[in-house]
Design an enzyme around this catalytic site. Structure first.
Site, mmCIF file in Angstrom:
data_model
loop_
_atom_site.group_PDB
_atom_site.id
_atom_site.type_symbol
_atom_site.label_atom_id
_atom_site.label_comp_id
_atom_site.label_asym_id
_atom_site.label_seq_id
_atom_site.Cartn_x
_atom_site.Cartn_y
_atom_site.Cartn_z
ATOM 1 C CG ASP A 161 -11.136 -2.305 4.129
ATOM 2 O OD1 ASP A 161 -10.191 -2.122 3.328
ATOM 3 O OD2 ASP A 161 -10.959 -2.487 5.347
ATOM 4 N N GLY B 202 -14.586 -14.924 8.949
ATOM 5 C CA GLY B 202 -14.037 -13.717 9.559
ATOM 6 C C GLY B 202 -15.068 -12.621 9.703
ATOM 7 C CB ALA B 203 -17.343 -11.594 12.091
ATOM 8 C CE LYS C 137 -8.734 -3.147 7.824
ATOM 9 N NZ LYS C 137 -9.165 -3.844 6.591
ATOM 10 C CB THR D 121 -0.973 -0.008 1.196
ATOM 11 O OG1 THR D 121 -1.852 -1.128 1.074
ATOM 12 C CG2 THR D 121 -1.804 1.266 1.231
ATOM 13 C CB THR E 185 -4.523 -2.963 8.157
ATOM 14 O OG1 THR E 185 -4.942 -4.211 7.607
ATOM 15 C CG2 THR E 185 -3.110 -3.085 8.704
#
Length: 290
Positions: A112, A136-137, A76, A22, A72
């Site tokens: 995102d 994934g939550a 988050k 990034t 990240t």
């Protein structure tokens, strides 16, 4: 952020972010735009600090002259309580990956969801997304689940080892998307759920350089399934390679990485970047093995 800034100092806060591409995407696009722009990774693993220190790092960054941050894993959601303002979209998603500092105040955004939505449409055109199994939550998971439901997913199974987190997020998404059904599930239910879905999405950190491996047992994964990963470093995760070997259509995390970076760059600078150029920069860096 004002486009009149003489220069930009941006950071990326997260665990294991030193290999992230990034910073390179942002800096090279800024070069092409004629901007003075430095983007620095702030790696929790290198610093030996927990994700809960994200608020302290934001404040220190503001004191040191940083203009903005990307956020990240695993910060988050942890960052939310440290922000002065949050966009409605980010509040609905329950996660922030982009923070701008204006007048000493922290403003949170989420790029995102939009980044994943754009990548999915471009990379898996025509894919049946009516029924999806998502692993994934957390912060990334909240965003991609929101994007899936916003683009037409009718039934979403949300799997997370933290049952409370999965249940809370499922309840929030059911409220936001009453026409859909979001069901929290545990990892041991994955084998029985796979036959009932059209696609599989990995929004866990498993598969990253610092978290190698597969996020699930692959028995039950069929060629009719599409498989998407939010991870792009490496772009060919173990999951993407295994799914491709089984004849599945796959979507690597590079699509989401470019999409969120495009939106974040515009938020940071007020200048719309060249998305195709940023994608080309990412692929070039990946090819070079950086």
């Amino acid at each position: 952020m004002s486009t009149t800034a003489e220069s930009y100092l941006v950071g990326l806060i997260g665990d294991g972010v030193m290999p992230s591409l990034t910073p390179g995407m942002h800096e090279r696009e800024a070069d092409a735009q004629g901007l003075r722009y430095l983007y620095r990774p702030i790696d929790l693993a290198v610093l030996g600090r927990p994700g809960s220190d994200v608020g302290a790092l934001l404040k220190a960054g503001a004191q040191l002259g940083f203009n903005a941050f990307n956020i990240t894993h695993p910060c988050k959601q942890l960052v939310l309580e440290h922000l002065d303002e949050i966009t409605e979209n980010a509040r609905d998603i329950g996660a922030v990956n982009t923070v701008v500092i204006r007048g000493g105040r922290f403003h949170g955004y989420n790029t995102d969801a939009s980044g994943f939505g754009r990548g999915f449409a471009e990379g898996l055109p025509g894919a049946n997304q009516r029924r999806v199994l998502q692993l994934g939550a957390g912060g990334a998971g909240s965003a991609v689940a929101y994007a899936l439901l916003a683009s037409g997913t009718e039934q979403l199974f949300l799997v997370d080892p933290d049952a409370q987190r999965a249940g809370q997020r499922a309840a929030e998404l059911n409220r936001l998307f009453p026409e859909a059904t979001v069901t929290a599930a545990s990892p041991d239910q994955v084998p029985e759920l796979l036959p009932a879905v059209d696609g599989l999405l990995n929004a866990t950190p498993i598969g990253m350089h610092h978290h190698p491996g597969l996020p699930l047992e692959l028995e039950g994964l069929e060629s009719r399934h599409w498989v998407a990963d939010c991870i792009y470093r490496p772009v060919d995760t173990e999951l993407i390679l295994a799914a491709r070997d089984r004849g599945c259509r796959v979507l690597d995390g590079g699509h989401m990485a470019v999409g969120q970076a495009v939106d974040a760059f515009e938020i940071f600078t007020g200048i719309k970047p060249d998305a195709a150029r940023m994608r080309a920069h990412l692929l070039e860096m990946l090819e070079a093995g950086r």
